[in-house]
Motif scaffolding. Sequence first.
Motif, short mmCIF file in Angstrom:
data_model
loop_
_atom_site.label_atom_id
_atom_site.label_comp_id
_atom_site.label_asym_id
_atom_site.label_seq_id
_atom_site.Cartn_x
_atom_site.Cartn_y
_atom_site.Cartn_z
N ALA A 104 0.89 -1.24 0.10
CA ALA A 104 0.05 0.09 0.03
C ALA A 104 0.89 1.34 0.19
N ALA A 105 0.57 2.15 -0.58
CA ALA A 105 1.24 3.51 -0.73
C ALA A 105 0.93 4.19 0.57
N SER A 106 2.15 4.20 1.11
CA SER A 106 2.16 5.15 2.54
C SER A 106 1.81 6.49 2.44
N ASP A 107 1.45 7.18 3.74
CA ASP A 107 1.14 8.66 3.62
C ASP A 107 2.46 9.31 2.84
N GLU A 108 3.57 8.80 3.31
CA GLU A 108 4.81 9.44 3.08
C GLU A 108 4.88 9.63 1.58
N ILE A 109 4.60 8.65 1.02
CA ILE A 109 4.55 8.40 -0.70
C ILE A 109 3.42 9.29 -0.92
N LEU A 110 2.33 9.29 -0.71
CA LEU A 110 1.32 9.95 -1.19
C LEU A 110 1.45 11.70 -0.89
N ARG A 111 1.96 11.82 0.02
CA ARG A 111 2.31 13.24 0.41
C ARG A 111 3.41 13.83 -0.79
N ALA A 112 4.47 12.89 -1.12
CA ALA A 112 5.49 13.35 -1.84
C ALA A 112 4.97 13.30 -3.37
N VAL A 113 4.16 12.31 -3.67
CA VAL A 113 3.38 12.53 -4.99
C VAL A 113 2.54 14.01 -5.05
N SER A 114 1.59 14.13 -4.09
CA SER A 114 0.80 15.36 -4.22
C SER A 114 1.65 16.83 -4.28
N ALA A 115 2.84 16.76 -3.41
CA ALA A 115 3.52 18.02 -3.52
C ALA A 115 4.29 17.95 -4.84
N PHE A 116 4.88 16.87 -5.15
CA PHE A 116 5.47 16.89 -6.52
C PHE A 116 4.76 17.59 -7.54
N SER A 152 1.95 19.33 -7.46
CA SER A 152 1.38 20.62 -7.32
C SER A 152 2.64 21.55 -7.56
N ARG A 153 4.13 21.30 -7.41
CA ARG A 153 5.01 21.90 -7.87
C ARG A 153 5.69 21.88 -9.11
N ASN A 154 5.10 20.79 -9.82
CA ASN A 154 5.62 20.54 -11.27
C ASN A 154 4.58 20.23 -12.08
N PRO A 155 3.80 21.49 -12.35
CA PRO A 155 2.82 21.11 -13.18
C PRO A 155 2.70 20.70 -14.70
N ASN A 156 4.03 20.72 -15.12
CA ASN A 156 4.30 20.00 -16.59
C ASN A 156 4.79 18.74 -16.36
N CYS A 157 4.62 18.21 -15.42
CA CYS A 157 5.08 16.69 -15.47
C CYS A 157 4.04 15.78 -14.62
N LEU A 158 3.39 14.98 -15.35
CA LEU A 158 2.25 14.08 -14.89
C LEU A 158 2.71 12.75 -14.15
N ILE A 159 2.58 12.68 -12.99
CA ILE A 159 2.97 11.74 -12.04
C ILE A 159 1.90 10.57 -11.99
N SER A 160 2.19 9.26 -12.23
CA SER A 160 1.14 8.38 -11.84
C SER A 160 1.92 7.09 -11.06
N VAL A 161 0.90 6.35 -10.55
CA VAL A 161 1.66 5.46 -9.46
C VAL A 161 0.75 4.08 -9.53
N CYS A 162 1.67 3.12 -9.61
CA CYS A 162 1.16 1.83 -9.81
C CYS A 162 1.65 0.62 -8.65
N GLU A 163 0.72 -0.25 -8.46
CA GLU A 163 1.46 -1.34 -7.08
C GLU A 163 2.26 -2.39 -7.96
N LEU A 164 3.32 -2.46 -7.24
CA LEU A 164 4.24 -3.48 -7.79
C LEU A 164 4.05 -5.02 -6.95
N PRO A 165 4.14 -6.06 -7.65
CA PRO A 165 3.83 -7.48 -6.78
C PRO A 165 4.79 -7.36 -5.69
N LEU A 166 4.91 -7.93 -4.44
CA LEU A 166 5.62 -7.76 -3.30
C LEU A 166 6.96 -8.82 -3.79
N ASN A 167 6.38 -9.71 -4.56
CA ASN A 167 7.74 -10.81 -4.93
C ASN A 167 8.28 -10.35 -6.13
N ASP A 168 8.47 -9.08 -6.67
CA ASP A 168 9.05 -8.81 -7.66
C ASP A 168 9.33 -7.40 -7.73
#
Length: 292
Positions: A102-114, A116-132
Amino acid sequence: MALEVRELECFLVLADELHFGRTAERLYLSQSRVSQLLQSLERRIGGRLFDRTSRRVALTPLGKEFLTSLRPAYAALERVVENAREYAAAAKGTLRIGFQGAASDEILRAVSAFQSRNPNCLISVCELPLNDPFGGLRRRMIDAAVVLLPVAEDDLVVGPVFSRHPQTLAVSKRHRLAERTSIDAEQLSGETLIAYSGPAPGYWRQAQAPTQTPDGALIHRGPEVATLQEGLSLIAADRGAMLICRSTAATNHREDITTIPVTGLPDSALALIWRRDEQTPAIQTFADQLRT
């Protein structure tokens, strides 16, 4: 008439120093080269900018007037170049971040801050398998990944390390240790730990489910799983126990499972990693965001 920036720079430094030797040192030039640049500029303008003798160098009235007009114009030119440099280095395009579990609060805060401060870069997140943890990077499905340590891969860079939490042992509420408020790592001796399957490398899988206590006592290797939810289901079915960090335990609470703090083991920690041959401005900016 072509504009020679080096001539203007030489004039400005000489106007500050009023000394050819010090001007040459500041510009990493020879004194003769400083003289050549100044003479070239004076020919362009059509008048002397300095009175110079063997004893002193002084601005002429034309030189003073030129200096007054040039300083703000040159400063504005420097700002234009610096703005262009910052724009070239700015995060833009897309940035794909993978994460385990699960994306932790630290990750989500970093994604949100990034974002808002870099509107010309679209950030996306996806879950990785724990075993890979590393496959998505190597297949170039993502640009960077947040994974559990340790990471010892020659082709990957380990960036900021964060989200350090003590380990806990997740067990069925019917387990013999279920009523304990805490245990020492040596008390894992003889227990069966559910492990992660491949393709995660052996050293990483061993760190998540060790087969020995710190003093060398045997810990049995239980069934292997690809996801945390598979592991929790096996715990509830009394197939073994599982080491998970405190924050993961808190966000995956189940009525049929309890977690026990474990002392004597290294803390669980996350790190941002990326391919060694591809450290883009967007990745570096996001890494800096996680460090704050």
